[in-house]
Every structure is written in structure tokens, then in C-alpha cells.
Design a protein around this motif. Structure first.
Motif, PDB file in Angstrom:
ATOM      1  N   ALA A 154      37.662  31.607  16.044  1.00 42.97           N
ATOM      2  CA  ALA A 154      36.469  32.357  15.652  1.00 42.97           C
ATOM      3  C   ALA A 154      36.426  33.757  16.251  1.00 42.97           C
ATOM      4  N   PHE A 155      37.001  33.925  17.444  1.00 40.38           N
ATOM      5  CA  PHE A 155      36.812  35.191  18.151  1.00 40.38           C
ATOM      6  C   PHE A 155      38.098  35.909  18.545  1.00 40.38           C
ATOM      7  N   TYR A 156      39.250  35.351  18.182  1.00 40.95           N
ATOM      8  CA  TYR A 156      40.499  36.001  18.575  1.00 40.95           C
ATOM      9  C   TYR A 156      41.441  36.124  17.372  1.00 40.95           C
ATOM     10  N   ASP A 157      42.205  37.191  17.375  1.00 43.73           N
ATOM     11  CA  ASP A 157      43.163  37.440  16.315  1.00 43.73           C
ATOM     12  C   ASP A 157      44.307  36.434  16.406  1.00 43.73           C
ATOM     13  N   GLY A 158      44.634  35.827  15.286  1.00 43.29           N
ATOM     14  CA  GLY A 158      45.651  34.779  15.286  1.00 43.29           C
ATOM     15  C   GLY A 158      47.047  35.275  15.598  1.00 43.29           C
ATOM     16  N   LEU A 159      47.346  36.526  15.316  1.00 45.48           N
ATOM     17  CA  LEU A 159      48.689  37.059  15.547  1.00 45.48           C
ATOM     18  C   LEU A 159      48.880  37.564  16.969  1.00 45.48           C
ATOM     19  N   THR A 160      47.970  38.417  17.424  1.00 45.02           N
ATOM     20  CA  THR A 160      48.146  39.089  18.723  1.00 45.02           C
ATOM     21  C   THR A 160      47.392  38.410  19.868  1.00 45.02           C
ATOM     22  N   ALA A 161      46.478  37.478  19.537  1.00 50.42           N
ATOM     23  CA  ALA A 161      45.620  36.815  20.525  1.00 50.42           C
ATOM     24  C   ALA A 161      44.620  37.773  21.168  1.00 50.42           C
ATOM     25  N   LEU A 162      44.469  38.963  20.589  1.00 50.38           N
ATOM     26  CA  LEU A 162      43.451  39.895  21.075  1.00 50.38           C
ATOM     27  C   LEU A 162      42.086  39.514  20.508  1.00 50.38           C
ATOM     28  N   PRO A 163      40.993  39.947  21.151  1.00 50.09           N
ATOM     29  CA  PRO A 163      39.673  39.751  20.542  1.00 50.09           C
ATOM     30  C   PRO A 163      39.638  40.335  19.132  1.00 50.09           C
ATOM     31  N   ASN A 164      38.960  39.625  18.230  1.00 51.32           N
ATOM     32  CA  ASN A 164      38.831  40.162  16.875  1.00 51.32           C
ATOM     33  C   ASN A 164      37.587  41.051  16.780  1.00 51.32           C
ATOM     34  N   ARG A 165      37.260  41.484  15.580  1.00 54.18           N
ATOM     35  CA  ARG A 165      36.132  42.394  15.396  1.00 54.18           C
ATOM     36  C   ARG A 165      34.820  41.779  15.878  1.00 54.18           C
ATOM     37  N   ALA A 166      34.624  40.484  15.591  1.00 53.84           N
ATOM     38  CA  ALA A 166      33.374  39.817  15.971  1.00 53.84           C
ATOM     39  C   ALA A 166      33.179  39.817  17.488  1.00 53.84           C
ATOM     40  N   LEU A 167      34.221  39.432  18.229  1.00 49.14           N
ATOM     41  CA  LEU A 167      34.115  39.401  19.689  1.00 49.14           C
ATOM     42  C   LEU A 167      34.007  40.815  20.259  1.00 49.14           C
ATOM     43  N   PHE A 168      34.757  41.758  19.700  1.00 50.08           N
ATOM     44  CA  PHE A 168      34.675  43.145  20.169  1.00 50.08           C
ATOM     45  C   PHE A 168      33.257  43.685  19.998  1.00 50.08           C
ATOM     46  N   LEU A 169      32.657  43.420  18.840  1.00 44.02           N
ATOM     47  CA  LEU A 169      31.282  43.881  18.591  1.00 44.02           C
ATOM     48  C   LEU A 169      30.298  43.233  19.552  1.00 44.02           C
ATOM     49  N   ASP A 170      30.524  41.966  19.871  1.00 39.48           N
ATOM     50  CA  ASP A 170      29.643  41.282  20.825  1.00 39.48           C
ATOM     51  C   ASP A 170      29.710  41.948  22.189  1.00 39.48           C
ATOM     52  N   ARG A 171      30.902  42.277  22.641  1.00 38.83           N
ATOM     53  CA  ARG A 171      31.048  42.946  23.943  1.00 38.83           C
ATOM     54  C   ARG A 171      30.498  44.367  23.891  1.00 38.83           C
ATOM     55  N   LEU A 172      30.626  45.014  22.743  1.00 41.52           N
ATOM     56  CA  LEU A 172      30.069  46.354  22.582  1.00 41.52           C
ATOM     57  C   LEU A 172      28.536  46.300  22.654  1.00 41.52           C
ATOM     58  N   LYS A 173      27.950  45.278  22.037  1.00 40.20           N
ATOM     59  CA  LYS A 173      26.496  45.105  22.097  1.00 40.20           C
ATOM     60  C   LYS A 173      26.037  44.884  23.536  1.00 40.20           C
ATOM     61  N   GLN A 174      26.806  44.126  24.300  1.00 45.21           N
ATOM     62  CA  GLN A 174      26.467  43.911  25.708  1.00 45.21           C
ATOM     63  C   GLN A 174      26.517  45.220  26.484  1.00 45.21           C
ATOM     64  N   ALA A 175      27.497  46.048  26.184  1.00 43.98           N
ATOM     65  CA  ALA A 175      27.606  47.354  26.847  1.00 43.98           C
ATOM     66  C   ALA A 175      26.396  48.227  26.496  1.00 43.98           C
ATOM     67  N   VAL A 176      25.968  48.179  25.241  1.00 43.00           N
ATOM     68  CA  VAL A 176      24.775  48.939  24.822  1.00 43.00           C
ATOM     69  C   VAL A 176      23.551  48.464  25.586  1.00 43.00           C
ATOM     70  N   GLU A 177      23.413  47.155  25.739  1.00 44.28           N
ATOM     71  CA  GLU A 177      22.265  46.611  26.478  1.00 44.28           C
ATOM     72  C   GLU A 177      22.295  47.039  27.937  1.00 44.28           C
ATOM     73  N   ARG A 178      23.489  47.068  28.528  1.00 47.23           N
ATOM     74  CA  ARG A 178      23.586  47.529  29.922  1.00 47.23           C
ATOM     75  C   ARG A 178      23.181  48.991  30.045  1.00 47.23           C
ATOM     76  N   SER A 179      23.528  49.786  29.042  1.00 45.48           N
ATOM     77  CA  SER A 179      23.172  51.208  29.084  1.00 45.48           C
ATOM     78  C   SER A 179      21.658  51.414  28.975  1.00 45.48           C
ATOM     79  N   LYS A 180      20.957  50.457  28.390  1.00 43.74           N
ATOM     80  CA  LYS A 180      19.495  50.551  28.313  1.00 43.74           C
ATOM     81  C   LYS A 180      18.858  50.281  29.663  1.00 43.74           C
ATOM     82  N   ARG A 181      19.509  49.446  30.456  1.00 41.40           N
ATOM     83  CA  ARG A 181      18.978  49.106  31.777  1.00 41.40           C
ATOM     84  C   ARG A 181      19.403  50.114  32.841  1.00 41.40           C
TER      85      ARG A 181
END
Length: 348
Positions: free
Chosen positions: A176-203
Motif C-alpha cells: 500500500a505504501f511502498y514502490d514494488g520495484l525500488t522499495a521506496l515510499p510511494n506517492r501516498a506515503l510521501f504525501l503523508d509524510r509531507l502532510k506531517q511536515a506541514v503540520e509541524r510547520s504550523k506548530r
């Protein structure tokens, strides 16, 4: 006719003998009755024992002191202890549980259940140390048993091995969250971590993070020349090189095809992001040997950083993507900063 009178001592002996015989008779009757009761109880319990033994879960019953009174066949198989040798022992001696998340031994689960008076569920990452020392991932709970007066009379512990379930869950998470070829985070997981970074910037008003959007230069030509299998090997090698350029707290993800994105956490300013982009370009510029072929590739990189608490994750990605296309238009192996592009366009 001459009558013989018994001596007083003889009469007392007869009375004692009679009482002894009566007591023995009563004791024998009580023993027979108790045997009948025990037999009847065993016969009544047999169907329940058979049901419990047929269960696919380990079931262990303890008394109020936390000592084992009963184990079903599955409990014997799971723990490695036979019921006859485990009964009477402390639960903690037979059922050794460890919370692997904090590496702490769970004390006698039955005693804890009695103290709390409530159902206790095992931690998510709990292992049972079997008699032979093997560690087994287990789950489920302990529940207090109460009588009609609401007094706790025993505790029932239910256990099941969850190794296979955990493997399936892990695989589902990976898919669900990792690219099957490279084992890197996929778009969904990357966006989730980006959203967390945005929330930290609000605090934290001083919190800065950067986004790099990468597109490999000339990847399609490599695919066409060497084949898709070689192209896949190249993408895997690129993924490892990108990881080597980042700190442990940063994230690199693969979006699709030859597009990658990088999230740089807790940076000082745009210069930190630019330095990482340069390091990535230097690393990717080194030739790769794949299946006996020497392959060189570069990347066009777009850069943006957060501006404040009002940032939108998708918008930030769009800005980095726009900067990447601007860099690609200028030629291969270049980077562009989104803010600079905006200022340049506004001046024209």
C-alpha cells in the motif's frame, strides 16, 4: 443358672470399637459419595474439556494466585509444556511474555488481570518464549472469571500465534505504501509524510522543510536501447544512490516511471536544499555498470521550500514539479528553484 457380668472395662472397649466401626463406615460412605461426585463432575466436564481442546486457540486457566489449573492441547503445543507438568506452576514460569516494542517482560498476566479486574489485551508486538527458547509472536487476551457474587474465582488466558497474520499485514502495508520495484515510499506515503511536515510547520514558525522533484534525463532512450529489464535495474540503482545522499530523517519516494521526490526535514533555508540537489546530481553523474554495460544518467531537479503554516502539500509538490520542468527546459543535469522562477516570470 449362673450369669456372668461383663467387667466395666470390657463394656468401654465394646463402645469404642462400635464407634470406630461407625466412623469407619461413615468415612467409607463419604469417600464413595465424593468419588461419585468427582466422577459425575468429570463426566459433566468432559464435553466442555473436549470443546476447549478442539479450539484453535491456546486456553489456560489459573486460580486467583496466578497458578495454572488447566491447559488445553493447543496451549501445550504453543508453550511446549505438558498440562500435567504445568499445572500448579506460576503462569509467569510457563507463559513467558515479552513486549518487544519496549523489550520488557510482562509479569504474571493472571495476577495483573485480577488486580485490574478487567480484560487485558496483549501488546501488538508481543512474543511468547516457549519452553525450548523459541520466540513466537502471539496475541489475544486474559479475562477474569466471576461467580454469582461478582468475586473473581479464576482467570482464563487465550493465546494464538499471529506470526502469519503479522507477515500478511506487513506485506499489505508494503504494497500500500511502498514502490514494488525500488522499495521506496510511494506517492501516498510521501504525501503523508509531507502532510506531517506541514503540520509541524504550523506548530513551529521557524520550521523549514524542502521538496525536490527529480526526473531522470534520457531514461526513455536507455529503456529503448537496453530493454525494460535494464531500465528497472537502473531505477533500483538510482534509488539506492538517492538514499545515500540523504540524512536518516529525510524521505525519498518514487512516484512513477523515472520520477522521484525528496522531502528534506528541518533545514535552515533554501541553500540547504540546493546543496542536496547538487550532491544528488554529482552522485547520479557517476557511471553505473549494469550487466556489463556502462550507463550514465543525470536528473533535472525542481526545488521549493515551505513558506509558512498555510502551505498545502499538493501545492508544494506542484511547485517543485513546475521548477523541475523549468530546469529540464534549460538542459540536462540542472536544477531550478520555484521562488526564483516566480520572481523571474513576474519581472518579464
Amino acid at each position: 443358672m449362673k450369669l456372668h457380668q461383663k467387667k466395666p472395662s470390657d463394656s468401654r472397649k465394646d463402645v469404642v470399637k462400635s464407634l470406630a466401626e461407625t466412623e469407619l463406615h461413615i468415612t467409607a460412605e463419604m469417600a464413595i459419595d465424593q468419588h461419585k461426585i468427582n466422577k459425575q463432575m468429570q463426566e459433566e466436564q468432559q464435553p466442555m474439556v473436549a470443546i476447549i481442546n478442539s479450539m484453535q486457540h491456546a486456553v489456560i486457566v489459573t486460580d486467583t494466585h496466578g497458578c495454572i489449573q488447566f491447559m488445553n492441547l493447543m496451549a501445550e503445543a504453543l508453550t511446549g509444556w505438558y498440562s500435567k507438568e504445568a499445572c500448579g506452576k506460576s503462569l509467569a514460569e510457563v507463559v513467558q511474555l515479552i513486549d518487544k516494542d519496549i523489550e520488557e517482560t510482562i509479569e504474571n498476566l493472571a495476577t495483573l488481570t485480577i488486580v485490574t479486574g478487567a480484560i487485558l489485551h496483549l501488546p501488538d508486538n508481543c512474543v511468547l518464549v516457549a519452553k525450548n527458547g523459541r520466540e513466537i509472536l502471539v496475541g489475544d487476551y486474559a479475562v477474569p472469571v466471576r461467580d454469582s457474587n461478582n468475586n473473581i474465582t479464576s482467570v482464563v488466558i487465550v493465546l494464538q500465534e499471529v506470526t502469519q497474520r503479522k507477515l500478511i499485514e506487513s506485506q499489505l502495508l508494503q504494497n500500500a505504501f511502498y514502490d514494488g520495484l525500488t522499495a521506496l515510499p510511494n506517492r501516498a506515503l510521501f504525501l503523508d509524510r509531507l502532510k506531517q511536515a506541514v503540520e509541524r510547520s504550523k506548530r513551529r514558525i521557524d520550521y523549514r522543510f524542502g521538496i525536490l522533484f527529480l526526473d531522470l534525463d534520457g531514461f526513455q532512450e536507455i529503456n529503448d536501447r537496453f530493454g525494460h529489464a535494464m531500465g528497472d535495474d537502473l531505477l533500483v540503482a538510482i534509488a539506492r544512490r538517492l538514499e545515500s545522499c540523504l540524512r536518516s530523517g529525510d524521505t525519498v519516494g518514487r512516484f512513477s516511471g523515472d520520477e522521484f521526490a525528496v522531502l528534506l526535514e528541518d533545514i535552515k533555508d533554501i541553500n540547504d536544499a540546493i546543496n542536496v540537489a547538487k550532491r544528488i546530481q554529482d552522485t547520479l553523474g557517476l557511471p553505473l555498470t549494469l550487466n556489463g554495460n556502462l550507463i550514465s544518467t543525470t536528473a533535472s531537479i525542481g526545488i521549493t521550500i515551505n513558506q509558512g503554516g498555510g502551505d498545502q502539500p499538493e501545492k508544494l509538490l506542484q511547485n517543485a514539479d513546475a521548477a523541475m520542468y523549468h530546469a529540464k527546459q534549460q538542459g540536462k543535469a540542472r536544477y531550478a528553484v520555484f521562488d526564483v522562477i516566480v520572481k523571474h516570470d513576474s519581472q518579464e
